[in-house]
Write a protein that holds these residues in place. Sequence first.
Motif, PDB file in Angstrom:
ATOM      1  N   MET A  55      46.746  27.585  39.641  1.00 62.85           N
ATOM      2  CA  MET A  55      46.315  26.452  40.595  1.00 62.85           C
ATOM      3  C   MET A  55      46.178  26.995  41.844  1.00 62.85           C
ATOM      4  O   MET A  55      45.275  26.854  42.490  1.00 62.85           O
ATOM      5  CB  MET A  55      47.391  25.301  40.653  1.00 62.85           C
ATOM      6  N   TYR A  56      46.840  27.840  42.443  1.00 65.84           N
ATOM      7  CA  TYR A  56      46.803  28.502  43.641  1.00 65.84           C
ATOM      8  C   TYR A  56      45.584  29.619  43.958  1.00 65.84           C
ATOM      9  O   TYR A  56      44.794  29.683  44.901  1.00 65.84           O
ATOM     10  CB  TYR A  56      48.057  29.359  43.887  1.00 65.84           C
ATOM     11  N   LEU A  57      45.194  29.742  42.585  1.00 64.68           N
ATOM     12  CA  LEU A  57      44.125  30.774  42.700  1.00 64.68           C
ATOM     13  C   LEU A  57      42.681  29.907  43.082  1.00 64.68           C
ATOM     14  O   LEU A  57      41.789  30.411  43.606  1.00 64.68           O
ATOM     15  CB  LEU A  57      44.076  31.621  41.348  1.00 64.68           C
ATOM     16  N   ARG A  58      42.712  28.703  42.452  1.00 61.50           N
ATOM     17  CA  ARG A  58      41.528  27.993  42.291  1.00 61.50           C
ATOM     18  C   ARG A  58      41.460  27.457  43.943  1.00 61.50           C
ATOM     19  O   ARG A  58      40.432  27.430  44.497  1.00 61.50           O
ATOM     20  CB  ARG A  58      41.643  26.987  41.575  1.00 61.50           C
ATOM     21  N   TYR A  59      42.809  27.145  44.463  1.00 62.89           N
ATOM     22  CA  TYR A  59      42.616  26.581  45.913  1.00 62.89           C
ATOM     23  C   TYR A  59      42.295  27.816  46.859  1.00 62.89           C
ATOM     24  O   TYR A  59      41.456  27.650  47.751  1.00 62.89           O
ATOM     25  CB  TYR A  59      44.089  26.290  46.261  1.00 62.89           C
ATOM     26  N   ALA A  60      42.535  29.097  46.263  1.00 64.12           N
ATOM     27  CA  ALA A  60      42.099  30.242  47.327  1.00 64.12           C
ATOM     28  C   ALA A  60      40.791  30.399  47.185  1.00 64.12           C
ATOM     29  O   ALA A  60      39.897  30.599  48.407  1.00 64.12           O
ATOM     30  CB  ALA A  60      42.865  31.581  46.698  1.00 64.12           C
TER      31      ALA A  60
ATOM     32  N   SER B 220      40.483  20.432  44.089  1.00 62.15           N
ATOM     33  CA  SER B 220      39.864  21.454  44.904  1.00 62.15           C
ATOM     34  C   SER B 220      38.837  20.835  45.815  1.00 62.15           C
ATOM     35  O   SER B 220      38.753  21.262  47.091  1.00 62.15           O
ATOM     36  CB  SER B 220      39.267  22.621  44.094  1.00 62.15           C
TER      37      SER B 220
END
Length: 334
Positions: free
Chosen positions: A1-6, A49
Motif C-alpha cells: 500500500m505504501y509503495l503505491r502511495y509513494a 491513490s
Amino acid sequence: MYLRYAATAVLVLISFSIRSRYSEPLGPFPFLLFFPAIIVSAIVFNQGSGYVATALSGGLSAYFFIPPIGSLAINDPSQFLGWCLYVLIGVAITVIIEAQHKAYRELAYAHAKLSQSLKETAASEADKANLLREMSHRVLNNMQTVISLLHLQARVSDPNTRDNLLSAAERVGVMGKVQNRLVRSEGVTTTDAHDFISELCNDLQMALIGQRPIQLNVYAESHQVPINQVVSVGLIINELVINALKYAFPDNRPGHVTVEFTRLNDKFRLCVSDDGIGVAPVREPSGVAHSSTGLGQRIVKAFVAQLDGRLEVALGSPGTTCTVHFPAPKLNLA
C-alpha cells in the motif's frame, strides 16, 4: 500500500516540477498539470491513490502557485473557490475511477464463478452421459440375452410354441435395434426412416427368409422420425412381414413382400404388401376386414393406436396390402 502511495507522490512531484518550469505561461492555471497525475494514479495504483494525489497536488498548488506564495492561506475568494472546485473535481474523478475498478473486480469475480460453474456443470453432464451410455449398453446386452434365451427355448419346443417364441425374439430384436441406434447416436431424439427400415428388413430377410424363394423389397424415403415413433413403426413392420411370410407363401411358393415408407404433406404412410395367396377376410363388429385376429394383429392395432394412426387392410386375390397412415410431427432440426 505504501509503495503505491509513494509512486503517487512521485507522479505529483513530476507534475509539480513541470508546472514550476512553465509557471509564467501557466500562471492563470495553477491546477492544470495536476489532473493527469490524479487520473493516472487512480487508474494505475487504485485503492485511494487518487485521493492522495488530489490532496498532495492541492497543497502544493496552494503553497507555491496561489498568492500569497509560501502560505497555505488563500485570501482571494475567487482563487479559493477555484481551489475548492479543483479538489472536488479530483475527488469526483477518483470516485468514478474507483467505482469502475470495483465494478471490474466484481465482473471478473462473477466471470470466474460462472466459468467454475460451467466446468462443474460440464463435468456433471459428462458423468450423466457416461452413466446413460453404460445403462444403454446394459439394456442392450440384456435384450440380446433375452433373445438368445428365447431362441434356445424355441429349439426344444413344439412347432407352435417355437413359432411364438421366435416371434417374441423378433419383437425384442426390433426394440434392441432402436436401443442400439440410441447408443450409437448419443442425445439424438430422431432417426432416419430409410436407414432404420432398411436395416430392419435386412435383418428380417436374413433371419426369416433364408433360402426361400421370396424377395423382400424396401422403398423407404429418408425422413427424420422421432425415436418413440420408430419403435412403433419397427414393430408394425416386424409383425406384418412375419405375417406375410407365415401365411402368404405356403408350400415354398415364390413371391414378393414390399415395404414402403413415404410422406405426403403432414402424414406418414407405411405400407406392407405381398403377392401371395391372400387371406379370407374376417369381419369384426365394426365391419372392418382383417387378415388375422391373432396376437400379431392385436400388436399391430396397439402400435397403430400409439401412433394416433389409421390401419387399412386390402385383401386381394392374390395378395394382401396393409397400410398405416399416421401424423408426421413437426420437428425443430435447427
